[in-house]
Design a protein around this motif. Sequence first.
Motif, short mmCIF file in Angstrom:
data_model
loop_
_atom_site.label_atom_id
_atom_site.label_comp_id
_atom_site.label_asym_id
_atom_site.label_seq_id
_atom_site.Cartn_x
_atom_site.Cartn_y
_atom_site.Cartn_z
N GLY A 205 20.55 -36.24 -2.25
CA GLY A 205 21.29 -35.26 -1.47
C GLY A 205 21.83 -35.84 -0.17
O GLY A 205 21.88 -37.06 0.02
N LYS A 206 22.18 -34.97 0.74
CA LYS A 206 22.74 -35.37 2.03
C LYS A 206 21.63 -35.51 3.06
O LYS A 206 20.73 -34.66 3.14
N THR A 207 21.66 -36.59 3.84
CA THR A 207 20.68 -36.82 4.90
C THR A 207 21.39 -36.92 6.24
O THR A 207 22.22 -37.80 6.44
N ASP A 208 21.05 -36.02 7.15
CA ASP A 208 21.53 -36.09 8.53
C ASP A 208 20.43 -36.69 9.40
O ASP A 208 19.24 -36.42 9.17
N ILE A 209 20.80 -37.47 10.40
CA ILE A 209 19.84 -38.00 11.36
C ILE A 209 20.01 -37.21 12.66
O ILE A 209 21.11 -37.07 13.19
N LEU A 210 18.90 -36.69 13.16
CA LEU A 210 18.93 -35.92 14.41
C LEU A 210 17.99 -36.58 15.41
O LEU A 210 16.78 -36.65 15.20
N TYR A 211 18.55 -37.08 16.51
CA TYR A 211 17.74 -37.71 17.54
C TYR A 211 17.30 -36.67 18.57
O TYR A 211 18.10 -35.85 19.03
N VAL A 220 12.74 -30.80 22.00
CA VAL A 220 12.68 -31.05 20.56
C VAL A 220 12.91 -29.74 19.81
O VAL A 220 13.71 -29.65 18.88
N LYS A 221 12.21 -28.71 20.24
CA LYS A 221 12.29 -27.40 19.60
C LYS A 221 13.72 -26.84 19.66
O LYS A 221 14.27 -26.39 18.65
N SER A 222 14.31 -26.88 20.83
CA SER A 222 15.65 -26.30 20.98
C SER A 222 16.70 -27.10 20.22
O SER A 222 17.65 -26.53 19.67
N THR A 223 16.54 -28.42 20.16
CA THR A 223 17.51 -29.26 19.44
C THR A 223 17.47 -29.00 17.94
O THR A 223 18.50 -28.89 17.28
N ILE A 224 16.25 -28.91 17.38
CA ILE A 224 16.12 -28.63 15.95
C ILE A 224 16.63 -27.23 15.64
O ILE A 224 17.35 -27.00 14.65
N THR A 225 16.29 -26.27 16.50
CA THR A 225 16.74 -24.89 16.31
C THR A 225 18.26 -24.81 16.28
O THR A 225 18.85 -24.16 15.41
N ALA A 226 18.90 -25.49 17.23
CA ALA A 226 20.36 -25.48 17.30
C ALA A 226 20.98 -26.09 16.06
O ALA A 226 21.98 -25.58 15.53
N GLN A 250 8.26 -23.72 14.34
CA GLN A 250 8.78 -22.72 15.27
C GLN A 250 10.31 -22.68 15.24
O GLN A 250 10.92 -21.61 15.27
N SER A 251 10.93 -23.86 15.16
CA SER A 251 12.39 -23.93 15.12
C SER A 251 12.95 -23.24 13.88
O SER A 251 13.95 -22.52 13.95
N ILE A 252 12.31 -23.46 12.75
CA ILE A 252 12.76 -22.84 11.50
C ILE A 252 12.68 -21.32 11.61
O ILE A 252 13.61 -20.60 11.23
N ALA A 253 11.57 -20.84 12.17
CA ALA A 253 11.39 -19.39 12.32
C ALA A 253 12.42 -18.80 13.29
O ALA A 253 13.03 -17.77 13.00
#
Length: 339
Positions: A205-211, A220-226, A250-253
């Motif tokens: 599948g598709k893989t994105d890299i998020l730093y 970390v939480k806000s970046t993943i949430t966004a 927490q970010s997923i929720a």
Amino acid sequence: MDRSSHTRSRRIVPVVAAAAAAVLLVAGCSSSSGGKRAEGSGNGVSAGKASTPRMTVAMITHAAPGDTFWDTIRKGAQAAAAKDNVKLVYSSDPNGPNQSNLVQNAIDQKVDGIAVTLAKPDAMKTVVARAEKAGIPVVGFNTGVQDWKKQGLLEYFGQDEGIAGEAFGRRLDQAGAKHTVCVVMEQGQVALEARCAGVKRTFSGKTDILYVNGTDMPSVKSTITAKLKTDSSIDYVTTLGAPFAMTAIQSIAESGSKARLATFDLNKDAVGAIKAGKIQWAIDQQPYLQGYLSVDSLWLYKTNGNYSGGGEAPVLTGPAFVDKSNVDKIAQFAARGTR
């Protein structure tokens, strides 16, 4: 060094089993000695503790402040030090040049051995050579599987992160994933980059890299949430450490995403989350074992001239998958902070 993923993956369990057996053998000899050196062993161990001369080992890592993963490493190192009559001097810094300075401090103190991580191998190359020139044996662990041999280290204990990433990518395919985001908490850290690169190689599948900034968990939480809010096609979040997995829950929720979560590395909280179905699986590289073997190997080299792998092959401590099928077996050890 053989870099074949198929060959290496088949060898992981036997190599780790052999290493664990060696540890148990030493413990067994000491426990059966009744307070005396085991007859014919010559290992200098009595009543569970070495009677060999006191030695000093410096353990220098790239751990960031507050990263609880390294607590498990230290527990393993401390257990080996207690058994081996070793004074353990632990220090860490995530900045490559600063970590190099810590190694130089150990050289200046004339320690008997150094255990080091090579997260920034270029920054460590010169100072590692100085240690070796000073006659101080150096072993690598946790990070640097591609570089330890080039830098002349005596031994290496850890997992091949590229192979671990490839195994993770295949597991994503088996889970039916289509789009994952791989969250890297320190850009340029070779082991972390290798994990995501491995995922990308084998995941269809598709893989994105998020730093993200791994030293700032709210960020970390806000970046993943966004990221999850802006891309609803992401159906799996891949984190590279257990504390970051707990934050990703927490970010997923908060984002309202339906993405599932899987992670590299393990701790007590992650074990609980696997049981609860909030984390689908974790790859365990056995950090306690890495810390233990790093110190114990330097004692064995000092007292008996032993070294694992003949200076050619690393001792692999992972990867091993932990999921609902086997998490109960791990839980008792995670509860005491050793897994």
